[in-house]
Scaffold this active site. Sequence first.
Site, PDB file in Angstrom:
ATOM      1  N   LYS A  53      15.105   3.773  71.127  1.00 26.89           N
ATOM      2  CA  LYS A  53      15.911   4.883  71.653  1.00 26.89           C
ATOM      3  C   LYS A  53      15.006   5.872  72.371  1.00 26.89           C
ATOM      4  CE  LYS A  53      19.457   4.292  68.173  1.00 26.89           C
ATOM      5  NZ  LYS A  53      19.931   4.598  66.826  1.00 26.89           N
ATOM      6  N   GLN A  97      19.524   8.889  62.052  1.00 25.19           N
ATOM      7  CA  GLN A  97      19.466   7.420  62.011  1.00 25.19           C
ATOM      8  C   GLN A  97      19.982   6.897  60.671  1.00 25.19           C
ATOM      9  OE1 GLN A  97      18.391   5.340  64.623  1.00 25.19           O
ATOM     10  NE2 GLN A  97      19.034   3.665  63.314  1.00 25.19           N
ATOM     11  N   ASP A 120      26.142  10.662  68.386  1.00 24.87           N
ATOM     12  CA  ASP A 120      26.557   9.412  67.741  1.00 24.87           C
ATOM     13  C   ASP A 120      28.060   9.401  67.469  1.00 24.87           C
ATOM     14  OD1 ASP A 120      25.026   7.220  67.312  1.00 24.87           O
ATOM     15  OD2 ASP A 120      24.088   7.942  65.463  1.00 24.87           O
TER      16      ASP A 120
END
Length: 286
Positions: A53, A97, A120
């Site tokens: 990422k 994460q 997200d």
Amino acid sequence: MNLLLEAKSLLSERKNFLSSKVIDFKKNFNRSPKLVVVLVGSDPASVIYTSKKGAEAQAIGLEHETIQFEASTPPEVVREKILELNANPNVDGILIQRPLPTTYDLKEIIYWVDPSKDVDCFHPENVGKLYLGLEGLKPCTPFGVMELLKFYKISLEKKLACVIGRSDIVGKPMSALLLQANATVIQAHSKTKNLNELTKQSDILIVAAGKPGLIDHSYVKPGCIIVDVGIHRNSKNKVVGDVDFDSVQKEVQAITPVPGGVGPMTISVLIENTIKAAITRSTNKF
Ligand SMILES: NC(=O)c1ccc[n+]([C@@H]2O[C@H](COP(=O)([O-])OP(=O)(O)OC[C@H]3O[C@@H](n4cnc5c(N)ncnc54)[C@H](OP(=O)(O)O)[C@@H]3O)[C@@H](O)[C@H]2O)c1
């Protein structure tokens, strides 16, 4: 098989578009959009995803930072850091994460990141917007799948789509997006009875069960389209999906490869969300 639904065919187009947005943003605001990834622990797959990422963010011109905590860090300490990032005007996107250590309560964590920085799409406000079809940040993997299907001109209207998996990050939002695109959707999960009777009727299979090789030719309708979301490393250290590619490939009209299908699309949408969050917070336009 007629068609391999590879991400690389549309990624260069997307990269050019996103890089031009970053250049415009820099001209207007004298800084780059910034993505911060928060990693708790050192799960090997998470470490790899996080660095991918970061690398992709940098390739598009974003500023990027990974903040890593020991797995034993109490949730309050991580929450304090997130609140600090929420208040920092130079941070545009924040991603926690997953997976997190089991001491972390996911039902609470989804409220931590400010909805305007929630790249997200985990915050209940953004999830609600998604289900209502309102403008907002998109769930990265399901939206990446939709972009892939759009690029390859796969129409969804009047199609029967079966989504295998009902996680909050993949399966459920995937079904919402398919429904909005006028597909008729079956949402299957681990308690679904006679899964192959449902999949064999389906024109489109989106497989996000987290079970390597779950779907073989006995589950597919000839001529169907398969999107394989799963990512695993098998005993030969090869990256494979939830679909037994060799078993189904002769039966299908189109299928995503693993790797090279959904994975790179997910990262590309994450970058898009970060740029969108930066622009929206600064100008209210994208
Ligand atoms: N390509 C990418 O960018 C990307 C992004 C995210 C995830 N992934 C991968 O996608 C896969 C799914 O991720 P996730 O986070 O959604 O996983 P998850 O949270 O573990 O959810 C898996 C879902 O599959 C269902 N399931 C499990 N076994 C099944 C079976 N035998 N038949 C039918 N349904 C079954 C589960 O049902 P229950 O709800 O009943 O337990 C659950 O809803 C994983 O391999 C993950 O690594 C890839």
